[in-house]
Design a protein around this motif. Structure first.
Motif, PDB file in Angstrom:
ATOM      1  N   GLU A 427       0.822  -1.195   0.000  1.00 15.73           N
ATOM      2  CA  GLU A 427       0.000   0.000   0.000  1.00 15.73           C
ATOM      3  C   GLU A 427       0.866   1.259   0.000  1.00 15.73           C
ATOM      4  O   GLU A 427       1.820   1.357   0.781  1.00 15.73           O
ATOM      5  CB  GLU A 427      -0.888  -0.011   1.252  1.00 15.73           C
ATOM      6  CG  GLU A 427      -1.842   1.140   1.405  1.00 15.73           C
ATOM      7  CD  GLU A 427      -2.726   0.966   2.623  1.00 15.73           C
ATOM      8  OE1 GLU A 427      -3.827   0.396   2.478  1.00 15.73           O
ATOM      9  OE2 GLU A 427      -2.321   1.375   3.726  1.00 15.73           O
ATOM     10  N   ILE A 428       0.532   2.205  -0.884  1.00 17.08           N
ATOM     11  CA  ILE A 428       1.171   3.519  -0.852  1.00 17.08           C
ATOM     12  C   ILE A 428       0.600   4.270   0.348  1.00 17.08           C
ATOM     13  O   ILE A 428      -0.607   4.503   0.431  1.00 17.08           O
ATOM     14  CB  ILE A 428       0.894   4.309  -2.142  1.00 17.08           C
ATOM     15  CG1 ILE A 428       1.495   3.590  -3.350  1.00 17.08           C
ATOM     16  CG2 ILE A 428       1.466   5.716  -2.036  1.00 17.08           C
ATOM     17  CD1 ILE A 428       1.092   4.206  -4.686  1.00 17.08           C
ATOM     18  N   ILE A 429       1.473   4.667   1.285  1.00 18.77           N
ATOM     19  CA  ILE A 429       0.975   5.325   2.489  1.00 18.77           C
ATOM     20  C   ILE A 429       1.291   6.816   2.503  1.00 18.77           C
ATOM     21  O   ILE A 429       0.711   7.564   3.303  1.00 18.77           O
ATOM     22  CB  ILE A 429       1.519   4.658   3.761  1.00 18.77           C
ATOM     23  CG1 ILE A 429       3.058   4.596   3.749  1.00 18.77           C
ATOM     24  CG2 ILE A 429       0.935   3.266   3.901  1.00 18.77           C
ATOM     25  CD1 ILE A 429       3.639   4.023   5.036  1.00 18.77           C
ATOM     26  N   ALA A 430       2.194   7.269   1.636  1.00 16.13           N
ATOM     27  CA  ALA A 430       2.471   8.701   1.527  1.00 16.13           C
ATOM     28  C   ALA A 430       3.060   8.961   0.148  1.00 16.13           C
ATOM     29  O   ALA A 430       3.902   8.192  -0.332  1.00 16.13           O
ATOM     30  CB  ALA A 430       3.439   9.164   2.613  1.00 16.13           C
ATOM     31  N   ILE A 431       2.610  10.048  -0.482  1.00 18.12           N
ATOM     32  CA  ILE A 431       3.123  10.376  -1.815  1.00 18.12           C
ATOM     33  C   ILE A 431       3.016  11.878  -2.044  1.00 18.12           C
ATOM     34  O   ILE A 431       2.069  12.526  -1.598  1.00 18.12           O
ATOM     35  CB  ILE A 431       2.355   9.594  -2.913  1.00 18.12           C
ATOM     36  CG1 ILE A 431       3.020   9.800  -4.276  1.00 18.12           C
ATOM     37  CG2 ILE A 431       0.885   9.970  -2.931  1.00 18.12           C
ATOM     38  CD1 ILE A 431       2.496   8.869  -5.357  1.00 18.12           C
ATOM     39  N   TRP A 432       4.034  12.406  -2.720  1.00 13.94           N
ATOM     40  CA  TRP A 432       4.013  13.791  -3.184  1.00 13.94           C
ATOM     41  C   TRP A 432       4.541  13.770  -4.622  1.00 13.94           C
ATOM     42  O   TRP A 432       5.642  13.316  -4.879  1.00 13.94           O
ATOM     43  CB  TRP A 432       4.875  14.705  -2.322  1.00 13.94           C
ATOM     44  CG  TRP A 432       4.964  16.095  -2.881  1.00 13.94           C
ATOM     45  CD1 TRP A 432       5.908  16.575  -3.748  1.00 13.94           C
ATOM     46  CD2 TRP A 432       4.053  17.174  -2.644  1.00 13.94           C
ATOM     47  NE1 TRP A 432       5.660  17.872  -4.060  1.00 13.94           N
ATOM     48  CE2 TRP A 432       4.518  18.281  -3.396  1.00 13.94           C
ATOM     49  CE3 TRP A 432       2.909  17.319  -1.874  1.00 13.94           C
ATOM     50  CZ2 TRP A 432       3.876  19.509  -3.384  1.00 13.94           C
ATOM     51  CZ3 TRP A 432       2.273  18.543  -1.873  1.00 13.94           C
ATOM     52  CH2 TRP A 432       2.750  19.619  -2.618  1.00 13.94           C
ATOM     53  N   SER A 433       3.733  14.238  -5.546  1.00 18.76           N
ATOM     54  CA  SER A 433       4.112  14.233  -6.951  1.00 18.76           C
ATOM     55  C   SER A 433       3.881  15.608  -7.550  1.00 18.76           C
ATOM     56  O   SER A 433       2.821  16.211  -7.336  1.00 18.76           O
ATOM     57  CB  SER A 433       3.304  13.187  -7.722  1.00 18.76           C
ATOM     58  OG  SER A 433       3.562  13.273  -9.106  1.00 18.76           O
ATOM     59  N   LEU A 434       4.859  16.090  -8.295  1.00 25.32           N
ATOM     60  CA  LEU A 434       4.695  17.372  -8.968  1.00 25.32           C
ATOM     61  C   LEU A 434       3.590  17.317 -10.008  1.00 25.32           C
ATOM     62  O   LEU A 434       3.038  18.347 -10.394  1.00 25.32           O
ATOM     63  CB  LEU A 434       6.013  17.786  -9.632  1.00 25.32           C
ATOM     64  CG  LEU A 434       7.166  18.135  -8.684  1.00 25.32           C
ATOM     65  CD1 LEU A 434       8.402  18.536  -9.485  1.00 25.32           C
ATOM     66  CD2 LEU A 434       6.767  19.251  -7.736  1.00 25.32           C
ATOM     67  N   ASN A 435       3.262  16.106 -10.458  1.00 25.88           N
ATOM     68  CA  ASN A 435       2.201  15.951 -11.454  1.00 25.88           C
ATOM     69  C   ASN A 435       0.810  16.002 -10.834  1.00 25.88           C
ATOM     70  O   ASN A 435      -0.182  16.044 -11.550  1.00 25.88           O
ATOM     71  CB  ASN A 435       2.373  14.620 -12.193  1.00 25.88           C
ATOM     72  CG  ASN A 435       3.649  14.568 -12.998  1.00 25.88           C
ATOM     73  OD1 ASN A 435       4.043  15.560 -13.617  1.00 25.88           O
ATOM     74  ND2 ASN A 435       4.331  13.428 -12.980  1.00 25.88           N
TER      75      ASN A 435
END
Length: 465
Positions: A427-435
């Motif tokens: 599971e992805i639990i944290a993400i920051w994407s410029l998109n």
């Protein structure tokens, strides 16, 4: 001439011989149960194993349908054949290894009324293929899994806690949890996509099977699907269908979605609204919701549901949920949400931020607790400061960070994205994407390290200086 008792003895002997012949024929040539149930759906009650009946009735979840709950998902095929009388209906009965038979109804390549038969008692497809699987109980679940793919103990504990969190939204006495603690929710953990397709006949990562109250998933703690079960368990007497915006919105708002945490999806939903990529009120129309890709419709519905749960009392929300539930699957557009404006959504997000990765924080007093070539970690009361090169795998054990292959957490960093994955839960639990942001923030890169901050709660930590 034979008289009295002698005639009775002969008649009884012939009768018993006939019974023996009848049962012998039944053993060799089992009943075509699919054909019988096709003609009379109520006849399924004559062939169900007591354990099967106990399983699909143990949570006392019912649906307002005129047929046995075990047949949910099958009835539409008969309506299809009646609308197309030129099509051939067949009921294959195929001998399998041991004493089992595979029996089903087929119309133009479509299959339903599928059973596995032993001694003229039926099993479901899933029960048949998992009959030799291992079992293990947690507080609220019975996990089923292949012997070579054991369920992680920590995942069981996490899902138990998530189940308890559900009832914070719809408080009552502890009856629901007490009952679930006794009867357990059956959770079938599949090691791969091939296995889950074998069990369910669907190409999916997870599913809640209404007819038996089973969760089947390739994820060890699939809270999205468990939330589908929990709302039906909470309501007990349900319609067969619920407006998809409400049904999936609730499962995302509370349970995330397979492979993505709730908070990560809330961030995605906010981005989609801020960019104007979607007109969220379109999703009040069930057909527009269904035609949109789930990667767009689900996060938006989840975020809107979070606002709704904050705005409504539990009774008001459940009244709306039940109003847009029926047993036909046809729904009018939801008209009760005119109050849900973009300003209200923005205010809710501002007061209940789901963001977990930051590049600037108010805290300045961080204490170093771990240093390696790939990763440097410092801690304050609430957050961790991480300095990482492109990627690193790590665990947190005995109050310390440990880098190793096959670790619980995987962190990947680039100039465009930071992503933290819980490998235990997949599971992805944290993400920051410029998109996926309208912010002009850049990911800081200092002395060969990407530098950022995360909330301690993301890793379920509580480290204090």
């Amino acid at each position: 001439m034979l008289k009295g008792p002698a005639i009775i003895i002969i008649v009884l002997t012939l009768f018993v011989s006939g019974l023996d012949a009848s049962w012998s024929k039944t053993d060799n040539e089992p009943l075509n149960i699919s054909a019988k149930v096709w003609e009379d759906p109520h006849s399924i009650n004559n062939f169900s194993l007591p354990t099967s009946i106990q399983n699909y009735n143990k949570h006392k979840i019912s649906y307002k349908i005129p047929y046995n709950k075990f047949l949910i998902g099958n009835i539409a095929l008969k309506a299809y054949s009646q609308d197309n009388p030129q099509l051939t209906v067949s009921h294959p009965l195929i001998k399998l290894a041991g004493s089992y038979y595979h029996n089903y109804t087929e119309v133009n390549g479509l299959i339903a009324y599928e059973f596995y038969i032993s001694d003229n008692n039926i099993m479901s497809r899933l029960d048949y293929h998992t009959r030799t699987w291992q079992k293990m109980d947690s507080e609220y679940l019975t996990y089923h899994f292949p012997s070579d793919s054991p369920i992680p103990q920590t995942a069981m504990e996490i899902l138990d806690k998530r189940i308890e969190s559900f009832f914070s939204y719809f408080p009552q006495d502890n009856y629901e949890l007490d009952s679930l603690r006794i009867n357990k929710l059956d959770y079938f953990y599949c090691p791969d996509l091939e296995t889950i397709e074998l069990l369910t006949s669907y190409k999916t990562r997870g599913i809640f099977l209404l007819n038996q109250d089973y969760i089947v998933s390739t994820y060890p703690a699939h809270f999205h699907e468990v939330t589908h079960f929990l709302i039906n368990y909470y309501l007990k007497n349900n319609q067969l269908y619920t407006h998809t915006f409400l049904q999936e919105g609730l499962a995302v708002a509370i349970g995330g979605r397979g492979g993505q945490s709730r908070d990560a999806l809330m961030e995605t939903g906010k981005f989609l609204l801020d960019t104007g990529m979607v007109n969220y009120s379109d999703f009040y129309d069930v057909e527009k919701f269904r035609t949109e890709h789930p990667s767009i419709s689900y996060p938006v519905a989840g975020l809107l549901t979070r606002v709704m749960l904050d705005h409504y009392s539990p009774e008001e929300y459940l009244a709306l949920y039940k109003k847009y539930s029926n047993s036909s699957g046809n729904f009018s557009e939801i008209t009760e949400l005119e109050w849900l404006t973009k300003d209200i959504i923005d205010e809710y997000v501002e007061n209940n931020s789901f963001r977990s990765i930051f590049f600037h924080v108010d805290e300045t007093d961080f204490e170093p607790i771990y240093t390696s070539e790939k990763l440097q970690v410092s801690v304050s009361n609430e957050r961790l400061q991480l300095k990482s090169k492109s990627s690193v795998d790590f665990d947190f054990q005995n109050n310390a960070f440990i880098e190793s292959e096959n670790s619980r957490y995987s962190l990947t960093c680039s100039s465009e994205e930071i992503k933290l994955v819980d490998n235990l839960l997949d599971e992805i639990i944290a993400i920051w994407s410029l998109n996926f942001t309208l912010s002009d923030e850049a990911i800081p890169f200092e002395n060969g390290y990407y530098t950022f901050y995360i909330n301690q709660t993301v890793l379920s930590l509580n480290i204090f200086k």
